[in-house]
Design a protein around this motif. Structure first.
Motif, PDB file in Angstrom:
ATOM      1  N   TYR A  80       0.828  -1.214   0.000  1.00  0.00           N
ATOM      2  CA  TYR A  80       0.000   0.000   0.000  1.00  0.00           C
ATOM      3  C   TYR A  80       0.859   1.259   0.000  1.00  0.00           C
ATOM      4  O   TYR A  80       1.669   1.488   0.905  1.00  0.00           O
ATOM      5  N   SER A  81       0.668   2.106  -1.026  1.00  0.00           N
ATOM      6  CA  SER A  81       1.402   3.366  -1.116  1.00  0.00           C
ATOM      7  C   SER A  81       0.537   4.557  -0.731  1.00  0.00           C
ATOM      8  O   SER A  81       1.049   5.633  -0.445  1.00  0.00           O
ATOM      9  N   GLY A  82      -0.773   4.362  -0.767  1.00  0.00           N
ATOM     10  CA  GLY A  82      -1.693   5.457  -0.481  1.00  0.00           C
ATOM     11  C   GLY A  82      -2.182   6.180  -1.711  1.00  0.00           C
ATOM     12  O   GLY A  82      -3.004   7.096  -1.621  1.00  0.00           O
ATOM     13  N   GLY A  83      -1.685   5.789  -2.884  1.00  0.00           N
ATOM     14  CA  GLY A  83      -2.129   6.397  -4.136  1.00  0.00           C
ATOM     15  C   GLY A  83      -3.448   5.816  -4.606  1.00  0.00           C
ATOM     16  O   GLY A  83      -4.060   4.968  -3.948  1.00  0.00           O
ATOM     17  N   LEU A  84      -3.886   6.269  -5.771  1.00  0.00           N
ATOM     18  CA  LEU A  84      -5.189   5.857  -6.298  1.00  0.00           C
ATOM     19  C   LEU A  84      -5.265   4.346  -6.515  1.00  0.00           C
ATOM     20  O   LEU A  84      -6.243   3.699  -6.114  1.00  0.00           O
ATOM     21  N   THR A 134      -3.537   1.716  -5.281  1.00  0.00           N
ATOM     22  CA  THR A 134      -3.557   0.859  -4.090  1.00  0.00           C
ATOM     23  C   THR A 134      -4.780   1.152  -3.226  1.00  0.00           C
ATOM     24  O   THR A 134      -5.243   0.269  -2.493  1.00  0.00           O
ATOM     25  N   SER A 135      -5.315   2.363  -3.305  1.00  0.00           N
ATOM     26  CA  SER A 135      -6.554   2.668  -2.577  1.00  0.00           C
ATOM     27  C   SER A 135      -7.722   1.893  -3.180  1.00  0.00           C
ATOM     28  O   SER A 135      -8.554   1.338  -2.452  1.00  0.00           O
ATOM     29  N   TYR A 136      -7.785   1.843  -4.504  1.00  0.00           N
ATOM     30  CA  TYR A 136      -8.824   1.039  -5.159  1.00  0.00           C
ATOM     31  C   TYR A 136      -8.697  -0.419  -4.735  1.00  0.00           C
ATOM     32  O   TYR A 136      -9.700  -1.077  -4.406  1.00  0.00           O
ATOM     33  N   CYS A 137      -7.474  -0.929  -4.740  1.00  0.00           N
ATOM     34  CA  CYS A 137      -7.259  -2.326  -4.351  1.00  0.00           C
ATOM     35  C   CYS A 137      -7.723  -2.570  -2.920  1.00  0.00           C
ATOM     36  O   CYS A 137      -8.393  -3.573  -2.635  1.00  0.00           O
ATOM     37  N   ALA A 138      -7.390  -1.649  -2.016  1.00  0.00           N
ATOM     38  CA  ALA A 138      -7.752  -1.823  -0.607  1.00  0.00           C
ATOM     39  C   ALA A 138      -9.264  -1.857  -0.423  1.00  0.00           C
ATOM     40  O   ALA A 138      -9.806  -2.717   0.289  1.00  0.00           O
ATOM     41  N   VAL A 139      -9.972  -0.919  -1.062  1.00  0.00           N
ATOM     42  CA  VAL A 139     -11.430  -0.845  -0.905  1.00  0.00           C
ATOM     43  C   VAL A 139     -12.101  -2.066  -1.521  1.00  0.00           C
ATOM     44  O   VAL A 139     -12.956  -2.709  -0.890  1.00  0.00           O
ATOM     45  N   SER A 140     -11.735  -2.408  -2.740  1.00  0.00           N
ATOM     46  CA  SER A 140     -12.404  -3.517  -3.421  1.00  0.00           C
ATOM     47  C   SER A 140     -12.086  -4.864  -2.772  1.00  0.00           C
ATOM     48  O   SER A 140     -12.978  -5.705  -2.599  1.00  0.00           O
ATOM     49  N   LEU A 141     -10.839  -5.059  -2.376  1.00  0.00           N
ATOM     50  CA  LEU A 141     -10.454  -6.351  -1.809  1.00  0.00           C
ATOM     51  C   LEU A 141     -10.954  -6.537  -0.377  1.00  0.00           C
ATOM     52  O   LEU A 141     -11.164  -7.668   0.074  1.00  0.00           O
ATOM     53  N   SER A 142     -11.174  -5.425   0.347  1.00  0.00           N
ATOM     54  CA  SER A 142     -11.650  -5.539   1.733  1.00  0.00           C
ATOM     55  C   SER A 142     -13.072  -6.085   1.807  1.00  0.00           C
ATOM     56  O   SER A 142     -13.531  -6.508   2.870  1.00  0.00           O
ATOM     57  N   LYS A 143     -13.788  -6.102   0.697  1.00  0.00           N
ATOM     58  CA  LYS A 143     -15.136  -6.684   0.671  1.00  0.00           C
ATOM     59  C   LYS A 143     -15.095  -8.208   0.673  1.00  0.00           C
ATOM     60  O   LYS A 143     -16.075  -8.874   0.992  1.00  0.00           O
ATOM     61  N   ALA A 155       5.159  12.564   9.431  1.00  0.00           N
ATOM     62  CA  ALA A 155       3.819  13.100   9.153  1.00  0.00           C
ATOM     63  C   ALA A 155       3.209  12.415   7.936  1.00  0.00           C
ATOM     64  O   ALA A 155       1.998  12.110   7.923  1.00  0.00           O
ATOM     65  N   GLU A 156       4.013  12.156   6.917  1.00  0.00           N
ATOM     66  CA  GLU A 156       3.511  11.487   5.710  1.00  0.00           C
ATOM     67  C   GLU A 156       3.101  10.049   6.019  1.00  0.00           C
ATOM     68  O   GLU A 156       2.088   9.557   5.499  1.00  0.00           O
ATOM     69  N   ILE A 157       3.866   9.372   6.859  1.00  0.00           N
ATOM     70  CA  ILE A 157       3.521   8.002   7.237  1.00  0.00           C
ATOM     71  C   ILE A 157       2.208   7.974   8.001  1.00  0.00           C
ATOM     72  O   ILE A 157       1.349   7.109   7.758  1.00  0.00           O
ATOM     73  N   LYS A 158       2.019   8.928   8.902  1.00  0.00           N
ATOM     74  CA  LYS A 158       0.756   9.018   9.658  1.00  0.00           C
ATOM     75  C   LYS A 158      -0.416   9.281   8.718  1.00  0.00           C
ATOM     76  O   LYS A 158      -1.516   8.739   8.901  1.00  0.00           O
ATOM     77  N   HIS A 159      -0.203  10.108   7.710  1.00  0.00           N
ATOM     78  CA  HIS A 159      -1.252  10.419   6.747  1.00  0.00           C
ATOM     79  C   HIS A 159      -1.621   9.175   5.928  1.00  0.00           C
ATOM     80  O   HIS A 159      -2.807   8.895   5.697  1.00  0.00           O
ATOM     81  N   ASN A 195      -5.317   7.234   5.937  1.00  0.00           N
ATOM     82  CA  ASN A 195      -6.068   6.941   4.711  1.00  0.00           C
ATOM     83  C   ASN A 195      -6.297   5.450   4.528  1.00  0.00           C
ATOM     84  O   ASN A 195      -7.342   5.026   4.027  1.00  0.00           O
ATOM     85  N   ALA A 196      -5.329   4.638   4.928  1.00  0.00           N
ATOM     86  CA  ALA A 196      -5.472   3.191   4.776  1.00  0.00           C
ATOM     87  C   ALA A 196      -6.693   2.686   5.537  1.00  0.00           C
ATOM     88  O   ALA A 196      -7.468   1.858   5.025  1.00  0.00           O
ATOM     89  N   TYR A 197      -6.880   3.181   6.756  1.00  0.00           N
ATOM     90  CA  TYR A 197      -8.038   2.737   7.538  1.00  0.00           C
ATOM     91  C   TYR A 197      -9.350   3.233   6.922  1.00  0.00           C
ATOM     92  O   TYR A 197     -10.386   2.558   7.031  1.00  0.00           O
TER      93      TYR A 197
END
Length: 391
Positions: free
Chosen positions: A8-12, A14-23, A40-44, A48-50
């Motif tokens: 997970y990088s936090g970009g578009l 990997t965000s799509y992957c996280a949302v779709s796969l979490s189902k 600060a970037e790591i915290k951000h 977003n990951a959660y």
């Protein structure tokens, strides 16, 4: 739900992957810091990951590991792909893939996912390392498999309540310990340069500044007389040199999948370190060491770029590179200037330009004129024989 680890990088993507796969899966997100991330970037990224529905998020600090396993040998080999690119991003991906798959094994994940497309190099690097180190873990790649467009990903995320700012920035920047890649519309074609404002560091200093790099057995152990670990010295040098906007270029090369690629990069510390190290080697290594290092280093860089890091031949070449550094110790003085740098010279107890033997073009102390005449006569024998036999 089956356990899945996502790179997970936090970009578009990997965000799509996280949302779709979490189902469908119990998703555990992992990012690997190989340089360039602030706390600060790591915290951000974690926050977003959660929001994307992952069960856990972990950031692995691998800066020291990246140096020890990869960057060290890139310095030993003075590796610049196509004589320009220090393998900034491709080198990072190797360590990121290893760290992620090891984490997946540690939590007994059955699946691992990444957001690579089917058009680039990263899919090869990730897949090869994943399937080699954990052949029983299944690899899932939604973006590649579904051939999704950027807009389709955005629409999906919005439909699932994730309405963040996904507007694509004009330039794609990937920052790490060994340099920063910069991609934009100009790098998609062959004729246009990147504008100055596309690079992450802008010119802040005028004039000149001297810095001294100290190497011990080939490793960058001190900057301006202050000892630190090599990775810290690299980061400090980059901070100093980037104020002069040093290290900009555009790399053109062959991708693993057979196409040509073009990407801008800024790698002030990497280029200065490699050039300073190479100068020290010119003074301290023999002619044959330098010759054989050159082609082996080229092989090493190419295999690393192509994702072949786990092949045992890489350990063989690393052993050679490590052995070659026994006498590569000393100081190198570099002058920093706006947009470029120059190498002033070296001081080393292993300098083979020792005046005890000769001064080039001036005088010889270790042989006589007759010695020189006899040497020249014998070394020219084969040319003379060939000419006489074939004339």
């Amino acid at each position: 739900m089956k356990k899945l680890v996502i790179a997970y990088s936090g970009g578009l993507d990997t965000s799509y992957c996280a949302v779709s796969l979490s189902k469908e899966y119990d998703v555990h997100a992992v990012s690997v810091n190989t340089g360039g991330f602030t706390n600060a970037e790591i915290k951000h990224i974690e926050s977003n990951a959660y929001k994307m529905g992952v069960t856990t998020y972990k950031n692995i600090d691998a800066v020291a590991t990246f140096y020890q396993k990869v960057v060290k040998y890139l310095i030993f080999g003075n590796v610049l792909k196509n004589n320009s690119y220090p393998l900034s991003v491709s080198a990072e991906r190797i360590i990121q893939a290893i760290e992620i798959i090891e984490y997946a094994k540690s939590i007994d994940a059955e699946y691992i996912a990444h957001g690579s497309t089917g058009a680039g190099n990263d899919q090869v690097r990730f897949d090869m390392i994943f399937q080699t180190l954990a052949p029983n873990i299944k690899i899932i790649t939604p973006i590649r498999d579904e051939k999704l467009t950027r807009q389709e990903e955005i629409d999906y995320l919005k439909a699932n309540g994730v309405d963040m700012s996904w507007e694509k920035s004009k330039y794609s920047v990937n920052k790490g310990l060994w340099g920063t890649s910069v991609g934009g519309v100009e790098t998609l074609e062959s004729e246009k340069p990147l504008p100055g404002e596309a690079y992450p560091s802008q010119l802040e200093k005028e004039g000149e500044e001297k810095v001294t790099l100290t190497f011990k057995n080939g490793e960058f152990v001190a900057l301006n007389g202050a000892a630190n670990s090599p990775e810290v010295n690299i980061e400090m040098l980059n901070t100093i040199a980037s104020a002069y906007a040093i290290g900009r270029d555009i790399h053109v090369g062959d991708t693993i999948v057979g196409t040509k690629g073009r990407v801008g990069f800024e790698a002030a510390a990497a280029l200065i370190t490699i050039k300073a190290h190479h100068l020290l080697e010119k003074h301290t290594l023999t002619k044959w060491q330098l010759q054989h290092k050159e082609y082996l280093s080229s092989f090493y860089g190419m295999h690393l770029h192509e994702g072949q890091y786990l092949d045992p031949v890489m350990r063989d070449m690393e052993a050679f590179l490590q052995s070659s550094q026994k006498m590569v110790s000393g100081d190198v003085v570099v002058t920093l200037k706006p947009y470029h740098f120059s190498l002033d010279g070296i001081v080393s107890q292993h300098d083979l330009m020792s005046s005890k033997f000769s001064t080039y073009g001036e005088e010889n102390k270790a042989w006589t004129a007759d010695d020189a005449k006899g040497f020249i006569k014998i070394i020219g024998n084969q040319n003379k024989i060939y000419k006489q036999v074939n004339s």
